[in-house]
Design a protein around this motif. Structure first.
Motif, PDB file in Angstrom:
ATOM      1  N   ILE A   1      11.665   1.670   1.366  1.00 41.22           N
ATOM      2  CA  ILE A   1      12.549   2.837   1.316  1.00 41.22           C
ATOM      3  C   ILE A   1      12.345   3.510  -0.030  1.00 41.22           C
ATOM      4  N   LEU A   2      11.772   4.710   0.025  1.00 36.19           N
ATOM      5  CA  LEU A   2      11.398   5.439  -1.184  1.00 36.19           C
ATOM      6  C   LEU A   2      12.315   6.639  -1.364  1.00 36.19           C
TER       7      LEU A   2
ATOM      8  N   ARG B   1       0.834  -1.206   0.000  1.00 38.39           N
ATOM      9  CA  ARG B   1       0.000   0.000   0.000  1.00 38.39           C
ATOM     10  C   ARG B   1       0.872   1.260   0.000  1.00 38.39           C
ATOM     11  N   VAL B   2       2.016   1.202   0.689  1.00 39.39           N
ATOM     12  CA  VAL B   2       2.943   2.335   0.675  1.00 39.39           C
ATOM     13  C   VAL B   2       3.345   2.670  -0.754  1.00 39.39           C
ATOM     14  N   TRP B   3       3.783   1.663  -1.487  1.00 43.20           N
ATOM     15  CA  TRP B   3       4.227   1.906  -2.862  1.00 43.20           C
ATOM     16  C   TRP B   3       3.072   2.340  -3.763  1.00 43.20           C
ATOM     17  N   SER B   4       1.917   1.735  -3.567  1.00 40.61           N
ATOM     18  CA  SER B   4       0.754   2.105  -4.390  1.00 40.61           C
ATOM     19  C   SER B   4       0.363   3.554  -4.152  1.00 40.61           C
ATOM     20  N   GLN B   5       0.393   3.982  -2.885  1.00 43.05           N
ATOM     21  CA  GLN B   5       0.058   5.371  -2.575  1.00 43.05           C
ATOM     22  C   GLN B   5       1.067   6.326  -3.213  1.00 43.05           C
ATOM     23  N   ALA B   6       2.345   5.999  -3.106  1.00 48.61           N
ATOM     24  CA  ALA B   6       3.374   6.861  -3.680  1.00 48.61           C
ATOM     25  C   ALA B   6       3.200   6.985  -5.190  1.00 48.61           C
ATOM     26  N   GLU B   7       2.941   5.882  -5.838  1.00 45.93           N
ATOM     27  CA  GLU B   7       2.785   5.890  -7.299  1.00 45.93           C
ATOM     28  C   GLU B   7       1.519   6.620  -7.724  1.00 45.93           C
ATOM     29  N   SER B   8       0.448   6.419  -6.972  1.00 47.71           N
ATOM     30  CA  SER B   8      -0.827   7.056  -7.349  1.00 47.71           C
ATOM     31  C   SER B   8      -0.761   8.573  -7.194  1.00 47.71           C
ATOM     32  N   ARG B   9       0.149   9.058  -6.364  1.00 52.00           N
ATOM     33  CA  ARG B   9       0.303  10.495  -6.156  1.00 52.00           C
ATOM     34  C   ARG B   9       1.375  11.096  -7.070  1.00 52.00           C
ATOM     35  N   GLY B  10       1.903  10.289  -7.963  1.00 57.58           N
ATOM     36  CA  GLY B  10       2.852  10.779  -8.947  1.00 57.58           C
ATOM     37  C   GLY B  10       4.241  11.057  -8.411  1.00 57.58           C
ATOM     38  N   LEU B  11       4.591  10.451  -7.296  1.00 55.59           N
ATOM     39  CA  LEU B  11       5.944  10.652  -6.769  1.00 55.59           C
ATOM     40  C   LEU B  11       6.950   9.893  -7.626  1.00 55.59           C
ATOM     41  N   PRO B  12       8.152  10.450  -7.805  1.00 62.50           N
ATOM     42  CA  PRO B  12       9.141   9.829  -8.692  1.00 62.50           C
ATOM     43  C   PRO B  12       9.898   8.690  -8.016  1.00 62.50           C
TER      44      PRO B  12
ATOM     45  N   ARG C   1      12.135   6.063   4.846  1.00 59.33           N
ATOM     46  CA  ARG C   1      11.970   4.662   5.226  1.00 59.33           C
ATOM     47  C   ARG C   1      10.664   4.509   6.000  1.00 59.33           C
ATOM     48  N   VAL C   2       9.820   3.636   5.483  1.00 54.78           N
ATOM     49  CA  VAL C   2       8.524   3.359   6.108  1.00 54.78           C
ATOM     50  C   VAL C   2       8.560   1.914   6.588  1.00 54.78           C
ATOM     51  N   SER C   3       8.377   1.713   7.885  1.00 56.03           N
ATOM     52  CA  SER C   3       8.468   0.355   8.435  1.00 56.03           C
ATOM     53  C   SER C   3       7.302   0.097   9.389  1.00 56.03           C
TER      54      SER C   3
ATOM     55  N   ASP D   1      -2.330   5.818   4.563  1.00 58.23           N
ATOM     56  CA  ASP D   1      -2.991   6.931   3.864  1.00 58.23           C
ATOM     57  C   ASP D   1      -2.648   8.264   4.531  1.00 58.23           C
ATOM     58  N   ARG D   2      -2.651   8.282   5.861  1.00 63.36           N
ATOM     59  CA  ARG D   2      -2.374   9.528   6.579  1.00 63.36           C
ATOM     60  C   ARG D   2      -0.943   9.996   6.350  1.00 63.36           C
TER      61      ARG D   2
END
Length: 421
Positions: free
Chosen positions: A369-370, A345-356, A399-401, A412-413
């Protein structure tokens, strides 16, 4: 020397045209196949078992996890033991020690006799360094930017032994497994020690430790592993990897206290391993009132010879025991399934928001780790803290753990609060 050379030569012949060095290695082969492909064993959110306010988003278990409510109560009860020492018996020094040893063994597929109780990852690494043979002119192999608890001790040993520390550079393609195996196979010097792990602590890339272990054994090298960043979150079986030593602290994914770790020691070290401390608690007869009458008793069986002094900490051990009982009840496999789900979900959220962000070629499923690049606001750390959202930021990397106390709303938050430009 002959057996080492012949073993390494055979491994070189085997791998010269092998996919080990040319194609992606399987993701952590010590995991059950069903866990690699999906989240069939995903656990429900366990937030109610922790004292985490609903408006607090804590996604930093790789830094330090909160302690479960049951573990806090166990620690408080343990403190009261020391408040009333006249009620203590000799069992106070042994029963919880052995229970903790047994529970720690279940986290890595070991036998109870294989586990020692130590103070920290660095303490366990010092035991390993005191035992592995390192000849002058040989090599201790480290990954680039290895954690300091798994780095400094090897530089010290190399200096004292006349050996060399060689660094495996971070591979551009993210394939640490092939990079480490290539460094072992192509070394011009004999490899004495491979300092390994399943997950690079800083970059979040997975390593096929089983393949590394095969290469290390073929080279006649000892394998010493740091498991602090994944034991309790990733299913692991020491019987498949067979490291010489594996050390893991409890304050991260094991949901335990600070200042406690466990050391797995392969059975080759049970009879002749050198301990750092000498005391009665790791000796035969230490539980007897006349323990002092024998000049130097034998060590207790197994890895107990490596136990630290004052191992039966009445406040710390009960916390670890309560936390590991919860994990054992959930099963590490189910914990892994939940963390994999949340990190997806972390990666999906990042991608859906257009983060590089670019997904790692060999990701570790329980940590994300994004690299957000210049989209991350300069004051991001302060703004997130002000919003009561907690992750680790280093430069442009986040880093999201998560752990079992997190849910989808936490992910989401994080992205709703993330300061961007």
């Amino acid at each position: 020397m002959t057996s080492r050379s012949s073993g390494l030569s055979a491994f070189r012949r085997k791998t010269s045209n092998s996919p080990i060095l040319s194609t992606p290695a399987p993701l952590m082969p010590v995991l059950a196949p069903q866990l690699i492909s999906g989240c069939e064993n995903m656990l429900d959110c366990q937030r109610d078992l922790f004292s985490i306010p609903r408006d607090t988003t804590y996604l930093d278990a790789a830094y330090m996890s909160p302690i479960p409510i049951a573990a806090v109560a166990a620690g408080e009860a343990g403190v009261r033991v020391k408040a009333e020492p006249w009620k203590m018996t000799i069992a106070s020094y042994y029963d919880e020690v052995e229970e903790a040893r047994m529970l720690a063994a279940t986290m890595v597929g070991a036998d109870t006799d294989d586990i020692a109780i130590v103070a920290a990852t660095s303490y366990g690494m010092a035991i390993a360094a005191a035992n592995v043979p390192v000849a002058a002119g040989s090599v201790i192999l480290l990954m680039e930017n290895e954690h300091t608890s798994h780095r400094y001790v090897w530089y010290d040993l190399a200096q004292r032994s006349g050996a060399h520390v060689e660094i495996v550079p971070q591979p551009a393609d993210g394939d640490w497994t092939s990079a480490i195996v290539s460094a072992i196979v192509n070394s011009s010097r004999p490899i004495a020690v491979v300092a390994g792990t399943l997950v690079h602590w800083f970059e979040g890339m997975a390593i096929d430790l089983e393949t590394v272990a095969v290469a290390a054994r073929a080279a006649g090298a000892r394998l010493v592993v740091d498991g602090t960043q994944w034991v309790g979150a990733v299913p692991f079986d020491v019987r498949r990897v067979r490291p010489d030593f594996l050390v893991f602290a409890t304050y991260k994914f094991l949901l335990g206290p600070y200042r406690l770790a466990f050391l797995y020691a392969d059975r080759r070290w049970h009879e002749a391993g050198r301990t750092l401390e000498h005391h009665s608690w790791n000796r035969v007869g230490g539980d007897k009132s006349d323990f002092y009458k024998v000049a130097v008793p034998d060590f207790l069986p197994g890895a107990r010879r490596f136990d630290m002094g004052e191992r039966s900490d009445f406040a710390v051990l009960p916390i670890a025991i309560a936390a590991m009982k919860l994990i054992r009840g959930w099963t590490v496999e189910s914990v892994f399934g939940r963390l994999r789900h949340l990190n997806e979900r972390v990666w999906s959220q990042a991608e859906s928001r257009g983060l590089p962000v670019a997904r790692l070629r060999y990701p570790t499923p329980h940590i994300s780790i994004l690299d957000i690049g210049d989209r991350l606001a300069p004051n991001a750390a302060q703004e997130l803290k002000r919003a009561d959202v907690h992750v680790t930021l280093r430069g442009s990397k986040m880093r999201v753990s998560p752990h079992v106390y997190n849910d989808e709303a936490d992910i989401d938050r994080l992205f709703e609060s993330l300061p961007l430009r």
